[in-house]
Design an enzyme around this catalytic site. Sequence first.
Site, PDB file in Angstrom:
ATOM      1  CD  GLU A  11      71.048  83.268  72.838  1.00  0.00           C
ATOM      2  OE1 GLU A  11      71.182  82.034  72.645  1.00  0.00           O
ATOM      3  OE2 GLU A  11      70.014  83.774  73.265  1.00  0.00           O
ATOM      4  CD  GLU A  20      66.933  78.084  72.110  1.00  0.00           C
ATOM      5  OE1 GLU A  20      67.400  79.071  71.497  1.00  0.00           O
ATOM      6  OE2 GLU A  20      66.471  78.151  73.254  1.00  0.00           O
TER       7      GLU A  20
END
Length: 563
Positions: A11, A20
Amino acid sequence: MPCRANILVTELFDTELIGEGALPSYEHAHRHLVQENCEAVPHRATVYAQLVESRRMWSWNKLFPIHVQTSLGEQVIVPPLELERCPGAPSVYDIQLNQVSPADFTVLSDVLPMFSVDFSKQVSSSAACHSRQFEPLVSGRAQVVLSWWDIEMDPEGKIKCTMAPFWAHSDPEGLQWRDHWMQCVYFLSQEEPVIQGSALCLVAHHDDYCVWYSLWRTSPEKNGGDLHQVRPVCDCQAHLLWNRPRFGELNDQDRTDQYVQALGTVLKPDSICLCVSDGSLLPMLAWHLGAKQVFTVECSAASHRLMKKIFKANHLEEKINIIEKRSELLTPADLGGKKVSLLLGEPFFTTSLLPWHNLYFWYVRTAVDQHLVPSAIVMPQAASLHAMVVEFRDLWRIRSPCGDCEGFDVHIMDDMVKRALDFRESREAEPHPLWEYPCRSLSEPQRILTFDFRQLVPQQPVRAEGAIELRRPGRSHGAVLWMDYHLTPDSTVSTGLLRPAGDKGDCCWNPHCKQAVYFFSTSLDPRVPLSSPQSVTYTVEFRPHTGDITMDFRLSDDLGSVH
């Protein structure tokens, strides 16, 4: 690893999906860690976009003309051409899009699937672009791209997780609230007129960490256009100094009118004004309303350059004196040997996180006292700290224990979080833009502390103790705190409630400011029953030597028990 893996579980996503580092991380995993025909969980992500016209959202990106009513007629403060042409900040603005009223935007396109990433195959972090042709649903001005993504957890796409806002959601009633993943607001470099039914092309560009959008009149591939545009970068300084809410605040004409009206009651033809706020338009308001001389303090070189551009665009560069230094370092020479008769502030400072951090204005007022005439007027003349007990619809979840999650007992993590919250810093208030997080007031707003800017900052702490009576039933999740600034005895600007709560306690918050939330730890676990508290007792202290405000709130029931 003894061998390459055949299942990749990870994730790595943020609201923008790739912010990210998902792309370079997956790229590395496929090259070095997993087998060629591996399966990834989640399996695939798709990014969606929708083109809209929205004066409200566009006001978060551009400086609008500002109208000032004076005794000599209307004056208009215009942005420099450099600001109008600037492509803006490249960063995404992530918000709870479900809290933006549909009345605040006009949909110009259908929801367009812009691009997908299959995580079970080799992923590239190289710059790329994806175009989608569409016909505008209505005529208007294309300004903003709203975007979100969904992920399919399995290859068949039977298990899906979507960030779609309610109007694009397949089951609006079953919409899952999230704060870790929200929706994206992107601003086009310039607004573009569009005509209903006249085909256009929306292009999504991305590098390894960022996404941005552009609008084309014809398909760029067919027209030989260069799809691989360089990521837009602010070249006017404004987008580097003012965040999105600050743009909205400066564009709020009602707020400007309030300052104009207050200034009109304190300004005199012989007023020597000193303005202290970061990147403020107050100096121009003071000049247009008839001040004899106006000085403004800008601590940073970047802010000095920006305000100089704005003053020049309005032919005020020779009339408003910008002083580039900290206020406490001012000398009589900086003010041309004159004494200040009117000290002005919004107040606004870019370093402020919590509502009371703008009390820095009080410290500035104290530092420049020697430069003020004995009868000097300070505006705002005072500030007050207010508190109200609320029940949040969803925000309480960010502090609530997880307990059982999909059949897994995660109390070990809950205990770790609880121990972390025992630190003093974790028991303090934290900033949240509450227009994005609906809540219900359980009490009336209560004034806790007052700060008189006509006086110097006191040497001793200022302390307040009392109780807030609860008027409505509900679960007391926390106290919301904000500042009101009293410009004059008859004019107050609030950073909190814009109007009294409704009969059911519904709240309307200032959308340009973050309010402070002090969570009550005992009421955040929905599994723990609570006796109905009758009041909330508080102890709040302002510490002048540090500028801190410390606080403690406790729930009390009708038996006098404290939780």
